[in-house]
Design a protein around this motif. Structure first.
Motif, PDB file in Angstrom:
ATOM      1  N   ALA A  59      -8.936   3.884 -17.063  1.00 16.36           N
ATOM      2  CA  ALA A  59      -8.204   5.680 -16.772  1.00 16.36           C
ATOM      3  C   ALA A  59      -5.812   5.249 -16.220  1.00 16.36           C
ATOM      4  CB  ALA A  59      -8.716   6.645 -15.352  1.00 16.36           C
ATOM      5  N   SER A  60      -6.015   4.802 -15.296  1.00 15.03           N
ATOM      6  CA  SER A  60      -4.523   5.110 -14.763  1.00 15.03           C
ATOM      7  C   SER A  60      -4.247   4.146 -13.577  1.00 15.03           C
ATOM      8  CB  SER A  60      -4.040   5.920 -13.779  1.00 15.03           C
ATOM      9  OG  SER A  60      -3.271   6.574 -13.559  1.00 15.03           O
ATOM     10  N   ALA A  61      -3.202   3.403 -13.270  1.00 18.96           N
ATOM     11  CA  ALA A  61      -2.641   3.020 -12.069  1.00 18.96           C
ATOM     12  C   ALA A  61      -1.858   3.361 -11.020  1.00 18.96           C
ATOM     13  CB  ALA A  61      -2.345   1.924 -13.028  1.00 18.96           C
ATOM     14  N   SER A  62      -1.707   5.044 -11.266  1.00 14.40           N
ATOM     15  CA  SER A  62      -1.314   6.095 -10.675  1.00 14.40           C
ATOM     16  C   SER A  62      -0.797   5.422  -9.212  1.00 14.40           C
ATOM     17  CB  SER A  62      -0.905   7.268 -11.018  1.00 14.40           C
ATOM     18  OG  SER A  62      -1.936   7.547 -10.692  1.00 14.40           O
ATOM     19  N   SER A  63      -2.256   5.362  -8.593  1.00 15.08           N
ATOM     20  CA  SER A  63      -1.864   4.825  -8.016  1.00 15.08           C
ATOM     21  C   SER A  63      -3.584   3.382  -7.398  1.00 15.08           C
ATOM     22  CB  SER A  63      -3.389   6.384  -6.935  1.00 15.08           C
ATOM     23  OG  SER A  63      -3.645   5.847  -5.587  1.00 15.08           O
ATOM     24  N   SER A  64      -3.210   2.467  -6.346  1.00 15.55           N
ATOM     25  CA  SER A  64      -3.520   1.102  -5.743  1.00 15.55           C
ATOM     26  C   SER A  64      -4.483   1.509  -5.262  1.00 15.55           C
ATOM     27  CB  SER A  64      -2.622   0.626  -5.423  1.00 15.55           C
ATOM     28  OG  SER A  64      -1.749   0.469  -4.269  1.00 15.55           O
ATOM     29  N   VAL A  65      -5.589   1.133  -4.802  1.00 14.06           N
ATOM     30  CA  VAL A  65      -6.857   1.047  -3.512  1.00 14.06           C
ATOM     31  C   VAL A  65      -6.835  -0.185  -3.078  1.00 14.06           C
ATOM     32  CG1 VAL A  65      -9.499   1.550  -3.461  1.00 14.06           C
ATOM     33  CG2 VAL A  65      -8.387   2.575  -4.649  1.00 14.06           C
ATOM     34  N   ASN A  66      -6.736  -0.297  -1.981  1.00 17.98           N
ATOM     35  CA  ASN A  66      -6.605  -1.496  -0.451  1.00 17.98           C
ATOM     36  C   ASN A  66      -8.912  -2.482  -1.066  1.00 17.98           C
ATOM     37  OD1 ASN A  66      -5.675  -3.725   0.455  1.00 17.98           O
ATOM     38  ND2 ASN A  66      -5.939  -3.275   2.302  1.00 17.98           N
ATOM     39  N   VAL A  67      -8.542  -3.329  -0.700  1.00 16.74           N
ATOM     40  CA  VAL A  67      -9.911  -4.099  -1.445  1.00 16.74           C
ATOM     41  C   VAL A  67     -10.243  -5.220  -0.724  1.00 16.74           C
ATOM     42  CG1 VAL A  67     -11.572  -4.432  -2.701  1.00 16.74           C
ATOM     43  CG2 VAL A  67     -10.665  -2.307  -3.426  1.00 16.74           C
ATOM     44  N   SER A  74      -9.772 -16.524   9.352  1.00 17.77           N
ATOM     45  CA  SER A  74     -10.932 -16.647   8.685  1.00 17.77           C
ATOM     46  C   SER A  74     -11.449 -18.064   7.833  1.00 17.77           C
ATOM     47  CB  SER A  74     -11.949 -15.279   7.850  1.00 17.77           C
ATOM     48  OG  SER A  74     -13.038 -16.154   7.102  1.00 17.77           O
ATOM     49  N   ARG A  75     -12.403 -18.400   8.157  1.00 17.12           N
ATOM     50  CA  ARG A  75     -12.262 -20.286   6.975  1.00 17.12           C
ATOM     51  C   ARG A  75     -12.481 -19.781   5.305  1.00 17.12           C
ATOM     52  NH1 ARG A  75     -17.450 -21.000   5.786  1.00 17.12           N
ATOM     53  NH2 ARG A  75     -19.558 -20.341   6.620  1.00 17.12           N
ATOM     54  N   ARG A  76     -13.273 -18.255   5.450  1.00 20.79           N
ATOM     55  CA  ARG A  76     -12.610 -18.408   3.686  1.00 20.79           C
ATOM     56  C   ARG A  76     -11.919 -16.260   4.042  1.00 20.79           C
ATOM     57  NH1 ARG A  76     -18.739 -17.276   3.056  1.00 20.79           N
ATOM     58  NH2 ARG A  76     -19.007 -17.019   4.948  1.00 20.79           N
ATOM     59  N   ALA A  77     -10.864 -16.381   2.786  1.00 22.87           N
ATOM     60  CA  ALA A  77      -9.921 -15.083   3.378  1.00 22.87           C
ATOM     61  C   ALA A  77     -10.222 -13.880   1.947  1.00 22.87           C
ATOM     62  CB  ALA A  77      -9.077 -15.435   2.042  1.00 22.87           C
ATOM     63  N   PHE A  78     -10.549 -12.525   3.158  1.00 18.60           N
ATOM     64  CA  PHE A  78     -10.700 -11.382   2.388  1.00 18.60           C
ATOM     65  C   PHE A  78      -8.762 -11.820   1.102  1.00 18.60           C
ATOM     66  CE2 PHE A  78     -12.262 -11.623   6.352  1.00 18.60           C
ATOM     67  CZ  PHE A  78     -13.579 -10.001   6.240  1.00 18.60           C
ATOM     68  N   SER A  79      -9.467 -10.882   0.130  1.00 23.32           N
ATOM     69  CA  SER A  79      -9.070 -10.587  -0.451  1.00 23.32           C
ATOM     70  C   SER A  79      -8.684  -9.353  -1.401  1.00 23.32           C
ATOM     71  CB  SER A  79      -8.255 -12.028  -1.582  1.00 23.32           C
ATOM     72  OG  SER A  79      -9.726 -12.198  -2.260  1.00 23.32           O
ATOM     73  N   GLY A  80      -8.051  -9.008  -2.450  1.00 19.17           N
ATOM     74  CA  GLY A  80      -7.957  -7.898  -3.049  1.00 19.17           C
ATOM     75  C   GLY A  80      -7.777  -6.847  -3.016  1.00 19.17           C
ATOM     76  N   ALA A  81      -6.939  -6.037  -4.209  1.00 21.95           N
ATOM     77  CA  ALA A  81      -7.180  -4.719  -4.323  1.00 21.95           C
ATOM     78  C   ALA A  81      -6.974  -3.971  -5.615  1.00 21.95           C
ATOM     79  CB  ALA A  81      -5.390  -4.172  -3.475  1.00 21.95           C
ATOM     80  N   ALA A  82      -7.492  -2.690  -5.713  1.00 23.18           N
ATOM     81  CA  ALA A  82      -7.438  -2.651  -7.445  1.00 23.18           C
ATOM     82  C   ALA A  82      -6.525  -1.248  -7.515  1.00 23.18           C
ATOM     83  CB  ALA A  82      -9.103  -1.958  -7.174  1.00 23.18           C
ATOM     84  N   ALA A  83      -6.073  -1.202  -8.769  1.00 23.03           N
ATOM     85  CA  ALA A  83      -5.260   0.036  -8.775  1.00 23.03           C
ATOM     86  C   ALA A  83      -6.659   1.544  -9.794  1.00 23.03           C
ATOM     87  CB  ALA A  83      -4.000  -0.131  -9.870  1.00 23.03           C
ATOM     88  N   ILE A  84      -6.294   2.386  -9.158  1.00 25.75           N
ATOM     89  CA  ILE A  84      -6.986   3.678 -10.030  1.00 25.75           C
ATOM     90  C   ILE A  84      -6.104   4.996  -9.998  1.00 25.75           C
ATOM     91  CG2 ILE A  84      -8.931   2.861  -9.445  1.00 25.75           C
ATOM     92  CD1 ILE A  84      -9.028   4.513  -7.401  1.00 25.75           C
ATOM     93  N   ARG A  85      -6.801   5.777 -10.906  1.00 22.30           N
ATOM     94  CA  ARG A  85      -6.434   7.542 -10.305  1.00 22.30           C
ATOM     95  C   ARG A  85      -6.618   8.010  -9.064  1.00 22.30           C
ATOM     96  NH1 ARG A  85      -6.514  10.903 -14.926  1.00 22.30           N
ATOM     97  NH2 ARG A  85      -8.958  11.140 -14.423  1.00 22.30           N
TER      98      ARG A  85
END
Length: 242
Positions: free
Chosen positions: A8-16, A231-242
């Motif tokens: 739909a859009s990448a106007s605002s990113s969501v940290n995940v 942590s021994r396993r890294a948290f990662s990621g972010a998603a971009a949405i409207r």
């Protein structure tokens, strides 16, 4: 950190924050929280689930589409955000756990696309059987902050110094942990660091629009990822949405 863009859009990113392997489980925080509140749970369940903990709109490192109060930040809008995140991650169905603000968002998700939810667990959430108990004096004295935070100068007052910010949020973190300061003791400075980021205190006032029953329950919490990197396993990621 990876980023995904919704169709739909990448106007605002969501940290995940993402952790573990297995069936997808979406974790939705309340106020005054952000994804980091789920870290102990994620570390314990990472061998059994893919745990996905976003910062809700206006919270943590997720974008703030509006600079001030945003009447469009309804539970429905949050629900669309979360479905877009899970679409971007390739999950057609998933379980959800949420508390407070997060549980309110889950209610909207359950109404909108119940077929996608393999299970839900609601924590600290309004429900029809509550009746007039929410308005009883013994309860209202516990939710005074919801009214205070709608004052136009409230965020400025709380953020006027690091100490005032620490005192304010330490009250809630300790009080809602059974007045046990040890529960959030090692994370308090991380919370203060992030609430002190420019615009972060005001930002989460858009958590839920004021026209909704639990409006004003949050401003904005920032997110410092350095603790997660230990942590021994890294948290990662972010998603971009409207």
């Amino acid at each position: 950190m990876r980023r995904w863009a919704s169709p739909a859009s990448a106007s605002s990113s969501v940290n995940v924050a993402r952790f573990g392997k297995g069936p997808p489980l979406l974790l939705l925080h309340g106020w005054p929280e952000f994804w980091l509140v789920w870290r102990p749970v994620m570390l314990r369940l990472g061998d059994s689930f893919e745990l996905i903990a976003p910062d809700l709109r206006g919270c943590g490192d997720t974008g703030k589409p509006a600079a001030g109060p945003d009447a469009s930040a309804t539970a429905e809008r949050h629900a669309l955000d979360m479905f877009a995140v899970m679409d971007a991650l390739g999950h057609d169905s998933f379980g959800v756990i949420g508390g407070d603000l997060g549980a309110y968002v889950m209610q909207a998700m359950s109404h909108r696309q119940p077929q996608r939810l393999t299970g839900t667990l609601y924590l600290c959430t309004p429900y029809p059987g509550l009746g007039n108990r929410y308005g009883q004096p013994s309860h209202l004295i516990e939710v005074w902050y919801q009214y205070f935070q709608q004052l136009p100068w409230a965020a400025q007052l709380v953020g006027s110094s690091r100490e005032s910010c620490r005192l304010y949020f330490r009250h809630f973190l300790d009080h809602w942990s059974g007045d046990n300061s040890a529960v959030f003791g090692d994370l308090l400075e991380a919370y203060v660091d992030n609430f002190m980021k420019p615009g972060n205190i005001q930002g989460a006032s858009t958590g839920i629009s004021r026209r909704h029953p639990i409006a004003g329950s949050g401003w904005k919490a920032g997110c410092r990822r350095s603790r997660a990197s230990k942590s021994r396993r890294a948290f990662s990621g972010a998603a971009a949405i409207r």
